[in-house]
Design a protein around this motif. Sequence first.
Motif, short mmCIF file in Angstrom:
data_model
loop_
_atom_site.label_atom_id
_atom_site.label_comp_id
_atom_site.label_asym_id
_atom_site.label_seq_id
_atom_site.Cartn_x
_atom_site.Cartn_y
_atom_site.Cartn_z
N SER A 9 0.68 -0.80 -0.37
CA SER A 9 0.18 0.55 0.27
C SER A 9 0.68 0.77 0.04
O SER A 9 1.91 1.11 0.19
CB SER A 9 -0.89 0.38 1.75
OG SER A 9 -0.10 0.22 2.04
N ARG A 10 0.21 2.40 -0.83
CA ARG A 10 1.27 3.60 -0.15
C ARG A 10 1.62 3.78 1.39
O ARG A 10 2.60 4.19 0.68
CB ARG A 10 0.27 4.62 -0.94
CG ARG A 10 0.91 6.17 -1.22
CD ARG A 10 -0.25 7.01 -1.36
NE ARG A 10 0.39 6.78 -3.27
CZ ARG A 10 0.04 7.90 -3.76
NH1 ARG A 10 -1.09 8.82 -3.36
NH2 ARG A 10 0.50 8.54 -5.09
N ALA A 11 0.56 3.59 2.12
CA ALA A 11 0.91 4.20 3.48
C ALA A 11 2.20 3.38 4.49
O ALA A 11 3.14 3.66 5.14
CB ALA A 11 0.05 3.67 4.14
N ALA A 12 2.67 1.79 3.08
CA ALA A 12 2.99 0.67 3.77
C ALA A 12 4.52 1.56 2.80
O ALA A 12 5.77 0.59 3.17
CB ALA A 12 3.10 -0.39 3.76
N LEU A 13 4.93 2.43 1.82
CA LEU A 13 6.07 2.77 1.09
C LEU A 13 7.35 2.42 1.98
O LEU A 13 8.28 2.11 1.94
CB LEU A 13 6.08 3.55 0.14
CG LEU A 13 5.74 3.03 -0.69
CD1 LEU A 13 5.31 3.93 -1.70
CD2 LEU A 13 6.30 2.29 -1.53
N PRO A 14 6.94 3.35 2.99
CA PRO A 14 8.56 3.81 3.88
C PRO A 14 8.98 2.26 4.18
O PRO A 14 10.56 2.14 4.80
CB PRO A 14 7.84 5.36 4.71
CG PRO A 14 6.71 5.26 4.35
CD PRO A 14 6.20 4.54 3.91
N ARG A 15 8.41 1.22 5.20
CA ARG A 15 8.43 0.67 5.72
C ARG A 15 9.25 -1.17 4.82
O ARG A 15 9.77 -1.89 5.50
CB ARG A 15 7.13 -0.37 6.01
CG ARG A 15 6.94 0.35 7.07
CD ARG A 15 5.15 0.13 8.08
NE ARG A 15 5.56 0.78 8.96
CZ ARG A 15 5.02 -0.87 10.19
NH1 ARG A 15 5.38 -1.56 10.55
NH2 ARG A 15 4.87 0.63 11.55
N ILE A 16 8.67 -1.13 3.28
CA ILE A 16 9.94 -1.73 2.43
C ILE A 16 11.85 -1.45 2.49
O ILE A 16 11.78 -2.21 3.68
CB ILE A 16 9.26 -1.17 0.87
CG1 ILE A 16 7.97 -1.54 0.64
CG2 ILE A 16 10.33 -2.44 0.48
CD1 ILE A 16 7.35 -2.38 1.01
N THR A 17 12.07 -0.47 3.23
CA THR A 17 13.79 -0.71 2.88
C THR A 17 13.43 -1.23 4.63
O THR A 17 14.41 -2.07 4.30
CB THR A 17 14.45 0.78 3.25
OG1 THR A 17 13.48 1.67 1.66
CG2 THR A 17 15.72 0.62 3.72
#
Length: 185
Positions: free
Chosen positions: A10-18
């Motif tokens: 999700s867009r909200a989860a983007l920062p958590r990919i790294t």
Amino acid sequence: MLITLILHPSRAALPRITMLGALALLETVRAYGAADAGIKWANDVQIGGRKVCGVLPEAAWQGDQLLGVALGIGLNVNVDFAGSPLDSTATSLQAAAGRPLDRLEVLQHMLERLDHWLERIDDAALFETWRGALNMIGRPVSAGGISGTAEAVEADGALIVRTADGVRHRVIAGDIGVGYEEKRG
């Protein structure tokens, strides 16, 4: 070993990919004998201050629609850096394990850890575990022309650096120089 995974967060989860990529790599590295491994903000895993692997996400957009994320992963498995220009800055999983490793076995373990964290991408435990594995909090760093002490990280992964004058700076991307020498073992 180099791989790229295509993810659809999700867009909200983007920062958590790294975060999830770095954690999966850290747990893989530790499983092969590198108990002292840690994460150098935000996406590199180090053993004794030397880089063993890293992740780099790249989001693909069509207008304002997120199409997906390519998560690039590089892991030094059976590489001998002795006598090379990278000897003091890079290491491999083989060096930590003390033996050559089966790349397919390592890949399988890493993918299992990635799946584990992908299932928990919205869980606070992902951020807390990633934050707890960072190896530069409380130490002098430089990033983007700012030098100071790495004080904290925020939930979106931003690094907070406090300069000598007491000002807190929010760093959201870039490589950091760590102004200390870790013990190498």
